[in-house]
Design a protein around this motif. Structure first.
Motif, short mmCIF file in Angstrom:
data_model
loop_
_atom_site.label_atom_id
_atom_site.label_comp_id
_atom_site.label_asym_id
_atom_site.label_seq_id
_atom_site.Cartn_x
_atom_site.Cartn_y
_atom_site.Cartn_z
N HIS A 130 -10.13 22.14 16.64
CA HIS A 130 -10.76 21.08 15.87
C HIS A 130 -9.68 20.33 15.09
N TYR A 131 -9.66 19.03 15.23
CA TYR A 131 -8.63 18.21 14.61
C TYR A 131 -9.26 17.22 13.62
N SER A 132 -8.59 17.03 12.50
CA SER A 132 -8.86 15.90 11.61
C SER A 132 -7.57 15.09 11.52
N LEU A 133 -7.66 13.82 11.89
CA LEU A 133 -6.49 12.94 11.93
C LEU A 133 -6.57 11.91 10.81
N ARG A 134 -5.42 11.63 10.18
CA ARG A 134 -5.34 10.57 9.19
C ARG A 134 -4.10 9.73 9.47
N LEU A 135 -4.31 8.46 9.82
CA LEU A 135 -3.22 7.52 10.02
C LEU A 135 -3.13 6.63 8.80
N HIS A 136 -1.91 6.37 8.37
CA HIS A 136 -1.66 5.39 7.31
C HIS A 136 -0.60 4.45 7.86
N GLY A 137 -1.03 3.27 8.30
CA GLY A 137 -0.12 2.38 9.01
C GLY A 137 0.20 2.96 10.37
N LEU A 138 1.28 2.44 10.97
CA LEU A 138 1.67 2.88 12.31
C LEU A 138 2.88 3.80 12.28
N ALA A 192 -4.91 -2.00 14.10
CA ALA A 192 -3.44 -2.04 14.07
C ALA A 192 -2.90 -3.46 13.89
N GLY A 193 -3.68 -4.46 14.26
CA GLY A 193 -3.20 -5.84 14.18
C GLY A 193 -2.82 -6.28 12.79
N GLN A 194 -3.34 -5.63 11.75
CA GLN A 194 -3.05 -6.04 10.38
C GLN A 194 -1.61 -5.76 9.97
N PHE A 195 -0.88 -4.95 10.74
CA PHE A 195 0.46 -4.55 10.34
C PHE A 195 1.55 -5.46 10.92
N TYR A 196 1.16 -6.59 11.47
CA TYR A 196 2.16 -7.50 12.05
C TYR A 196 2.17 -8.82 11.27
N ARG A 213 -13.17 6.46 11.60
CA ARG A 213 -13.42 5.60 10.45
C ARG A 213 -12.18 4.76 10.18
N PHE A 214 -12.40 3.47 9.92
CA PHE A 214 -11.33 2.56 9.58
C PHE A 214 -11.57 2.08 8.15
N SER A 215 -10.55 2.23 7.30
CA SER A 215 -10.68 1.82 5.91
C SER A 215 -9.37 1.23 5.44
N GLY A 216 -9.28 -0.09 5.41
CA GLY A 216 -8.04 -0.74 5.00
C GLY A 216 -6.90 -0.35 5.91
N THR A 217 -5.82 0.15 5.33
CA THR A 217 -4.65 0.52 6.12
C THR A 217 -4.72 1.95 6.63
N ALA A 218 -5.87 2.60 6.49
CA ALA A 218 -6.03 3.98 6.95
C ALA A 218 -7.03 4.07 8.10
N MET A 219 -6.79 5.01 8.98
CA MET A 219 -7.73 5.35 10.04
C MET A 219 -7.90 6.86 10.04
N GLU A 220 -9.14 7.34 10.09
CA GLU A 220 -9.42 8.76 10.14
C GLU A 220 -10.27 9.05 11.37
N TRP A 237 0.85 -1.19 0.00
CA TRP A 237 0.00 0.00 0.00
C TRP A 237 0.89 1.24 0.00
N GLU A 238 0.28 2.39 -0.26
CA GLU A 238 1.02 3.64 -0.36
C GLU A 238 0.48 4.66 0.63
N VAL A 239 1.32 5.62 0.99
CA VAL A 239 0.89 6.76 1.79
C VAL A 239 0.54 7.90 0.84
N PRO A 240 -0.71 8.35 0.83
CA PRO A 240 -1.07 9.43 -0.09
C PRO A 240 -0.57 10.78 0.41
N SER A 241 -0.41 11.72 -0.51
CA SER A 241 -0.02 13.06 -0.13
C SER A 241 -1.15 13.71 0.66
#
Length: 344
Positions: free
Chosen positions: A229-237, A335-339, A200-207, A149-153
């Motif tokens: 006000h925060y908007s968070l985007r995680l891509h992997g750990l 997070a378990g998917q990354f191990y 929201r959880f979507s594949g390797t991303a969490m928002e 997977w990729e990390v988007p800009s």
């Protein structure tokens, strides 16, 4: 600000790096997670520069060719084992071994020798590397599999951090990222109440969308004294992008939290900041970049309030949670998917 005597800080003016070290732990909390990890920023790796960084217990050599290509390789020359990060140099598009001046092309193949004899069939061990938002990422997979997977800009246009700081401490990427959904730690540690409005959880991303307000008796501080006000985007750990808006101050700030596992016990946490608007002032040029350089260590001071707990805690696989703790177990299941290796 007076820090506890257990901490020792080393501030390197040239890089904005802070080393924070305390006692060690005998057992890793969790294995290395698979994914992309931020090992450098664009301005640390101009054309012709060679850098050595640590990732999952090994050295990684980074370099940028004269045309701007970024490469990441294992450090040792296949000829007689010289470390390319100690004396290696870039010549045009090639990296040159410091020992016998063997040259390797951007594909990793040996293209010439220092003595003029034909090059052997040898090549460097290449690592997958990307440059996103001016941040250099290297892929790690515990079983050696290619990037899945990729990390988007974070923005469609040219966008990269203006200021950053780096901390080294005993911790794990999963724990660092878990802090973003741990709502109960906000009032006692940061003096602010944290409310998660959506996750929201979507594949390797969490928002996640959340808001913070000053807690009663809060001593204040940047991003603490006002509603944010925060908007968070995680891509992997290894990648957390935060869009923060402070309406009362007419301020819009972006920052990245980038934990990198450098060995089984420690992480480097790179905190980077970019300012889109401050006190209503918007300019993509030098003024906002200077503000970003100032804000990075200020935001880092607030994040550092967590460090004493992070360094000395243990990983509790089955925590006794309460209603106000936030969606910690939902985050852990994601997070378990990354191990690809079992927990120790």
């Amino acid at each position: 600000m007076k820090m506890p005597s257990a901490f020792r800080f080393r501030l390197a003016r040239s890089t904005g790096e802070t080393s924070l070290v305390t006692g060690n732990r005998a057992t890793p909390r969790l294995p290395y997670p698979d994914g992309w990890y931020a090992v450098a920023f664009r301005d640390e790796l101009p054309a012709g520069r060679v850098l050595t960084r640590r990732l999952t217990g090994e050295d990684v050599v980074l370099y940028r060719t004269r045309s701007g290509l970024v490469r990441a390789v294992r450090p040792f020359c296949p000829h007689l084992g010289a470390h390319l990060g100690h004396g290696g140099r870039v010549n045009g598009e090639d990296i040159i071994c410091p020992f016998h001046h063997f040259a390797f092309s951007p594909s990793g193949d040996c293209v010439r020798t220092g003595c003029g004899s034909p090059p052997p069939k040898a090549r460097l061990t290449m690592l997958e590397v990307r440059e996103v938002d001016g941040i250099v990422l290297v892929w790690h997979h515990s079983r050696g599999r290619p990037a899945a997977w990729e990390v988007p800009s974070s923005k469609p246009s040219e966008f990269y951090p203006a200021g950053y700081v780096t901390y080294t401490l005993v911790d794990h990427p999963q724990d660092v990222m878990e802090n973003s959904v741990d709502t109960a730690h906000g009032p006692p540690i940061h003096g602010m109440a944290i409310g998660i409005k959506a996750i929201r959880f979507s594949g390797t991303a969490m928002e996640a969308d959340l808001a913070t307000t000053p807690a009663e008796g809060s001593s204040g501080g940047f991003l603490v004294s006002h509603q944010v006000h925060y908007s968070l985007r995680l891509h992997g750990l290894g990648w957390l992008f935060v869009d923060a808006r402070i309406p009362r101050l007419r301020t819009h700030v972006h920052f990245w939290v980038l934990p990198v596992p450098i060995d089984p016990l420690r992480v480097e946490i790179r905190l980077a900041v970019s300012v889109e608007k401050c006190m209503g002032f918007t300019s993509p040029g030098r003024p906002t970049r200077l503000i970003g350089k100032v804000l990075a260590p200020l935001i880092g001071l607030d994040m550092a309030k967590d460090f004493p707990m992070w360094q000395h805690k243990t990983y509790v696989a089955h925590p006794k949670l309460t209603k106000g703790d936030g969606p910690i177990m939902e985050y852990r299941r994601w997070a378990g998917q990354f191990y690809s290796e079992p927990s120790p």
